[in-house]
Scaffold this motif. Structure first.
Motif, PDB file in Angstrom:
ATOM      1  N   SER A 103      19.269  -3.816  -1.511  1.00 33.45           N
ATOM      2  CA  SER A 103      20.095  -4.888  -2.066  1.00 33.45           C
ATOM      3  C   SER A 103      21.256  -4.344  -2.886  1.00 33.45           C
ATOM      4  O   SER A 103      22.341  -4.928  -2.894  1.00 33.45           O
ATOM      5  N   LEU A 104      21.071  -3.231  -3.576  1.00 29.20           N
ATOM      6  CA  LEU A 104      22.161  -2.663  -4.358  1.00 29.20           C
ATOM      7  C   LEU A 104      23.027  -1.708  -3.544  1.00 29.20           C
ATOM      8  O   LEU A 104      24.193  -1.512  -3.851  1.00 29.20           O
ATOM      9  N   CYS A 131      26.271  -6.662 -12.778  1.00 24.77           N
ATOM     10  CA  CYS A 131      26.077  -6.431 -11.334  1.00 24.77           C
ATOM     11  C   CYS A 131      24.600  -6.385 -10.976  1.00 24.77           C
ATOM     12  O   CYS A 131      24.162  -6.983  -9.987  1.00 24.77           O
ATOM     13  N   CYS A 135      22.666  -9.256  -8.771  1.00 27.59           N
ATOM     14  CA  CYS A 135      22.016  -8.834  -7.526  1.00 27.59           C
ATOM     15  C   CYS A 135      20.536  -9.239  -7.519  1.00 27.59           C
ATOM     16  O   CYS A 135      20.040  -9.813  -6.547  1.00 27.59           O
ATOM     17  N   SER A 138      20.236 -13.009  -7.330  1.00 28.99           N
ATOM     18  CA  SER A 138      20.523 -13.487  -5.974  1.00 28.99           C
ATOM     19  C   SER A 138      19.320 -13.290  -5.063  1.00 28.99           C
ATOM     20  O   SER A 138      19.009 -14.159  -4.235  1.00 28.99           O
ATOM     21  N   SER A 139      18.648 -12.160  -5.203  1.00 31.11           N
ATOM     22  CA  SER A 139      17.454 -11.911  -4.395  1.00 31.11           C
ATOM     23  C   SER A 139      16.349 -12.915  -4.717  1.00 31.11           C
ATOM     24  O   SER A 139      15.683 -13.424  -3.812  1.00 31.11           O
TER      25      SER A 139
END
Length: 169
Positions: A103-104, A131, A135, A138-139
């Motif tokens: 994801s990152l 950030c 992230c 969002s996951s």
């Protein structure tokens, strides 16, 4: 029927033809990207306002749809209810590490490029925390959506959610 809709070939030795609709969409996308890059950093900043917020609008729409389906709320309850016995399983931790790296990872190149435009006294620690939290958030938000639809699938098939998860498809 599914092979025709998805244009799945019979094997790796037969790649199939070009899907002209997809090729045209890809060409338009690359023209849009090139045009944005050619105009400079200020244009990229304006484009990012749309491309960064629009996916969240779509995800929110999908979440509302998933919650309105029968079994959707049960799927979300399954997602947010912790099972502490799973914390002792090494495979769970390996899967979590893989999720973080995947994801990152895609943002590294773009983040480094955009960071070169920061001012000298920019708060890098704050930006890194933002950030990382966006992230991860969002996951988690996407997980709500996925599990609302999994709950609906389990309700429709009249099976527990764990059976839908373990079926692999």
């Amino acid at each position: 029927m599914i092979r025709k809709v998805l244009s799945i070939s019979s094997g790796l030795d037969q790649l199939g033809g070009i899907k002209w609709e997809l090729a045209l969409c890809l060409l338009v996308t690359w023209i849009f990207i090139f045009g944005s890059l050619a105009k400079g950093i200020k244009t990229i900043g304006k484009v990012v306002y749309v491309t960064a917020t629009l996916p969240y609008a779509f995800l929110f729409i999908l979440l509302v749809r998933g919650l309105t389906l029968p079994g959707g709320p049960q799927g979300i309850l399954f997602y947010i209810t912790p099972d502490f016995s799973k914390l002792l399983d090494v495979q769970v931790w390996v899967g979590a590490c893989v999720q973080v790296f995947f994801s990152l990872g895609p943002g590294y190149g773009g983040l480094i490029s955009m960071a070169s435009y920061n001012t000298f006294h920019s708060n890098c620690l704050r930006n890194a925390l933002i950030c990382t939290l966006v992230c991860g958030g969002s996951s988690l938000f996407a997980g709500l959506i996925v599990f609302s639809f999994l709950g609906s699938m389990a309700h429709e098939a009249n099976v527990p959610i764990t059976d839908v998860l373990s079926s692999g498809g």
